[in-house]
Design an enzyme around this catalytic site. Structure first.
Site, PDB file in Angstrom:
ATOM      1  N   LYS A 161     -20.902 -28.312  45.637  1.00 35.17           N
ATOM      2  CA  LYS A 161     -20.477 -29.335  46.612  1.00 35.17           C
ATOM      3  C   LYS A 161     -18.981 -29.195  46.941  1.00 35.17           C
ATOM      4  CE  LYS A 161     -21.678 -32.814  43.899  1.00 35.17           C
ATOM      5  NZ  LYS A 161     -22.101 -32.071  42.705  1.00 35.17           N
ATOM      6  N   ARG A 196     -24.636 -41.386  44.995  1.00 30.63           N
ATOM      7  CA  ARG A 196     -25.350 -40.706  43.921  1.00 30.63           C
ATOM      8  C   ARG A 196     -26.519 -41.554  43.432  1.00 30.63           C
ATOM      9  NH1 ARG A 196     -22.002 -36.726  40.236  1.00 30.63           N
ATOM     10  NH2 ARG A 196     -20.488 -36.872  41.899  1.00 30.63           N
ATOM     11  N   ARG A 227     -16.371 -22.522  35.142  1.00 29.63           N
ATOM     12  CA  ARG A 227     -15.461 -22.979  36.209  1.00 29.63           C
ATOM     13  C   ARG A 227     -14.032 -23.117  35.678  1.00 29.63           C
ATOM     14  NH1 ARG A 227     -16.949 -28.263  39.460  1.00 29.63           N
ATOM     15  NH2 ARG A 227     -17.253 -29.088  37.380  1.00 29.63           N
ATOM     16  N   ARG A 242     -12.131 -28.202  33.211  1.00 33.43           N
ATOM     17  CA  ARG A 242     -12.333 -29.657  33.211  1.00 33.43           C
ATOM     18  C   ARG A 242     -12.891 -30.084  31.872  1.00 33.43           C
ATOM     19  NH1 ARG A 242     -15.391 -31.484  38.711  1.00 33.43           N
ATOM     20  NH2 ARG A 242     -16.639 -32.667  37.229  1.00 33.43           N
ATOM     21  N   ARG A 282     -24.550 -34.842  31.959  1.00 31.46           N
ATOM     22  CA  ARG A 282     -24.386 -34.957  33.420  1.00 31.46           C
ATOM     23  C   ARG A 282     -25.648 -34.495  34.141  1.00 31.46           C
ATOM     24  NH1 ARG A 282     -19.323 -31.398  34.142  1.00 31.46           N
ATOM     25  NH2 ARG A 282     -19.645 -31.666  36.377  1.00 31.46           N
TER      26      ARG A 282
HETATM   27  P1  AP5 Z   1     -18.324 -26.585  42.423  1.00 32.73           P
HETATM   28  O1  AP5 Z   1     -18.259 -26.343  43.896  1.00 32.73           O
HETATM   29  O2  AP5 Z   1     -17.071 -26.952  41.720  1.00 32.73           O
HETATM   30  O3  AP5 Z   1     -19.536 -27.580  42.084  1.00 32.73           O
HETATM   31  P2  AP5 Z   1     -19.725 -29.129  42.375  1.00 32.73           P
HETATM   32  O4  AP5 Z   1     -21.103 -29.316  42.930  1.00 32.73           O
HETATM   33  O5  AP5 Z   1     -18.585 -29.672  43.183  1.00 32.73           O
HETATM   34  O6  AP5 Z   1     -19.706 -29.651  40.880  1.00 32.73           O
HETATM   35  P3  AP5 Z   1     -18.982 -30.879  40.162  1.00 32.73           P
HETATM   36  O7  AP5 Z   1     -19.020 -30.565  38.699  1.00 32.73           O
HETATM   37  O8  AP5 Z   1     -17.646 -31.161  40.745  1.00 32.73           O
HETATM   38  O9  AP5 Z   1     -19.990 -32.025  40.483  1.00 32.73           O
HETATM   39  P4  AP5 Z   1     -20.205 -33.316  39.672  1.00 32.73           P
HETATM   40  O10 AP5 Z   1     -21.070 -34.060  40.621  1.00 32.73           O
HETATM   41  O11 AP5 Z   1     -20.719 -33.153  38.312  1.00 32.73           O
HETATM   42  O12 AP5 Z   1     -18.724 -33.838  39.426  1.00 32.73           O
HETATM   43  P5  AP5 Z   1     -17.752 -34.799  40.258  1.00 32.73           P
HETATM   44  O13 AP5 Z   1     -16.401 -34.233  40.181  1.00 32.73           O
HETATM   45  O14 AP5 Z   1     -18.319 -35.127  41.583  1.00 32.73           O
HETATM   46  O15 AP5 Z   1     -18.945 -25.244  41.742  1.00 32.73           O
HETATM   47  C1  AP5 Z   1     -19.102 -25.157  40.338  1.00 32.73           C
HETATM   48  C2  AP5 Z   1     -18.727 -23.737  39.873  1.00 32.73           C
HETATM   49  O16 AP5 Z   1     -19.673 -22.806  40.415  1.00 32.73           O
HETATM   50  C3  AP5 Z   1     -17.351 -23.267  40.353  1.00 32.73           C
HETATM   51  O17 AP5 Z   1     -16.743 -22.477  39.362  1.00 32.73           O
HETATM   52  C4  AP5 Z   1     -17.659 -22.419  41.605  1.00 32.73           C
HETATM   53  O18 AP5 Z   1     -16.697 -21.390  41.790  1.00 32.73           O
HETATM   54  C5  AP5 Z   1     -19.035 -21.857  41.269  1.00 32.73           C
HETATM   55  N1  AP5 Z   1     -19.901 -21.731  42.451  1.00 32.73           N
HETATM   56  C6  AP5 Z   1     -19.964 -22.556  43.530  1.00 32.73           C
HETATM   57  N2  AP5 Z   1     -20.885 -22.109  44.416  1.00 32.73           N
HETATM   58  C7  AP5 Z   1     -21.415 -20.988  43.861  1.00 32.73           C
HETATM   59  C8  AP5 Z   1     -22.418 -20.045  44.296  1.00 32.73           C
HETATM   60  N3  AP5 Z   1     -23.057 -20.208  45.474  1.00 32.73           N
HETATM   61  N4  AP5 Z   1     -22.706 -19.003  43.472  1.00 32.73           N
HETATM   62  C9  AP5 Z   1     -22.063 -18.847  42.283  1.00 32.73           C
HETATM   63  N5  AP5 Z   1     -21.096 -19.673  41.823  1.00 32.73           N
HETATM   64  C10 AP5 Z   1     -20.779 -20.735  42.612  1.00 32.73           C
HETATM   65  O19 AP5 Z   1     -17.846 -36.145  39.368  1.00 32.73           O
HETATM   66  C11 AP5 Z   1     -17.271 -36.190  38.075  1.00 32.73           C
HETATM   67  C12 AP5 Z   1     -17.613 -37.500  37.398  1.00 32.73           C
HETATM   68  O20 AP5 Z   1     -17.093 -38.601  38.167  1.00 32.73           O
HETATM   69  C13 AP5 Z   1     -19.119 -37.808  37.252  1.00 32.73           C
HETATM   70  O21 AP5 Z   1     -19.681 -37.178  36.102  1.00 32.73           O
HETATM   71  C14 AP5 Z   1     -19.088 -39.336  37.129  1.00 32.73           C
HETATM   72  O22 AP5 Z   1     -18.657 -39.734  35.842  1.00 32.73           O
HETATM   73  C15 AP5 Z   1     -17.995 -39.717  38.124  1.00 32.73           C
HETATM   74  N6  AP5 Z   1     -18.540 -39.932  39.474  1.00 32.73           N
HETATM   75  C16 AP5 Z   1     -18.289 -39.179  40.584  1.00 32.73           C
HETATM   76  N7  AP5 Z   1     -18.952 -39.664  41.640  1.00 32.73           N
HETATM   77  C17 AP5 Z   1     -19.653 -40.744  41.204  1.00 32.73           C
HETATM   78  C18 AP5 Z   1     -20.544 -41.658  41.839  1.00 32.73           C
HETATM   79  N8  AP5 Z   1     -20.853 -41.553  43.156  1.00 32.73           N
HETATM   80  N9  AP5 Z   1     -21.076 -42.664  41.100  1.00 32.73           N
HETATM   81  C19 AP5 Z   1     -20.756 -42.805  39.777  1.00 32.73           C
HETATM   82  N10 AP5 Z   1     -19.927 -41.959  39.116  1.00 32.73           N
HETATM   83  C20 AP5 Z   1     -19.372 -40.922  39.824  1.00 32.73           C
END
Ligand code: AP5
Ligand code: ZN
Length: 216
Positions: A13, A88, A127, A160, A171
């Site tokens: 994402k 989410r 990552r 992270r 997660r």
């Molecule tokens: P990356 O693009 O970083 O993945 P991502 O989908 O953004 O993953 P996140 O870990 O950021 O998502 P998340 O939903 O767990 O965390 P968030 O920060 O939103 O890619 C991942 C890796 O893969 C990278 O190294 C990249 O280079 C590689 N990659 C990407 N595409 C690739 C491909 N096609 N092929 C190969 N490799 C690839 O949330 C964090 C925390 O915040 C949550 O756990 C929760 O506690 C809280 N939170 C956030 N939003 C909410 C909500 N709406 N409600 C409640 N709590 C929330």
């Protein structure tokens, strides 16, 4: 253009949202990034979110909805936005819909980055992120030219704290459960499209651009 990204942790994402922001100039709004910024600044929001984010649990809906509403009221979202990681839960989706209706706007696209959950542990534990500019790397799939430092700004790369095996398992478990009803919600509204998130990053971006072009 009002887009939301739906995808499990590590589905890509953040990576794709940055590509879209660079190409189309619409703001990339990530609730995860907002929580991490608040946590590093030590604000009241950061202190509240910390306990949940560190354990890989969802931050309570009322807190998350509150920060998104505030962010969407800022002027730079007038031409559109890309929400990454929100909604989410179905209750977050309903609340977003309500807020947008009030402003006579609607979601143009709910884009599902489809990746099998079994593929995500390696993506998340590999990552690395630049401490200075936030650029995201992967030890195998997007390695920096020089080990441990950012290609763009030379800043140090870090992992992270919620990208450890144990927290990733929590997660994934929580998000797999929440994602199913969310996909159904947007499918019923005719707003859902999916791309194969297991393809290479450039191919995923190409597919997303194809979908965006078909919206006009
Ligand atoms: P990356 O693009 O970083 O993945 P991502 O989908 O953004 O993953 P996140 O870990 O950021 O998502 P998340 O939903 O767990 O965390 P968030 O920060 O939103 O890619 C991942 C890796 O893969 C990278 O190294 C990249 O280079 C590689 N990659 C990407 N595409 C690739 C491909 N096609 N092929 C190969 N490799 C690839 O949330 C964090 C925390 O915040 C949550 O756990 C929760 O506690 C809280 N939170 C956030 N939003 C909410 C909500 N709406 N409600 C409640 N709590 C929330
Ligand atoms: Zn950098």
């Amino acid at each position: 253009m009002q887009i939301i990204f739906i995808g499990l942790p590590g589905a890509g994402k953040g990576t794709q949202a940055e590509f879209i922001q660079a190409k189309f100039g619409i703001p990339h709004i990530s609730t995860g990034d907002m929580f991490r910024a608040a946590m590093s600044e030590g604000t009241a929001l950061g202190l509240e979110a910390k306990a949940y984010v560190e354990k890989g649990q969802l931050v309570p809906d009322e807190v998350t909805i509150g920060i998104v509403k505030e962010r969407l009221s800022q002027g730079d979202t007038a031409r559109g936005f890309l929400l990454d990681g929100f909604p989410r839960t179905v209750s977050q989706a309903l609340e977003l819909e309500r807020v947008l209706v009030e402003r006579r706007r609607r979601i143009d696209l709910a884009l599902h980055l489809d990746v099998d959950s079994g593929k995500l542990l390696g993506r998340l534990t590999g990552r690395r992120i630049c401490r200075y500019c936030g650029e995201t790397y992967h030890l195998m799939y997007r390695p920096p030219q020089e080990e441990g430092s950012c290609d763009k700004c030379g800043g140090p790369l870090y992992q992270r704290p919620d990208d450890t095996e144990e927290t990733v398992a929590t997660r994934l478990e929580i998000n797999v459960k929440q994602q199913k009803p969310l996909l159904k919600f947007y499918k019923m509204r005719g707003q859902l499209r999916s791309v194969d998130g297991e393809a290479e990053m450039d191919k995923v971006f190409e597919d997303i651009c194809g979908i965006l072009a078909s919206l006009h």
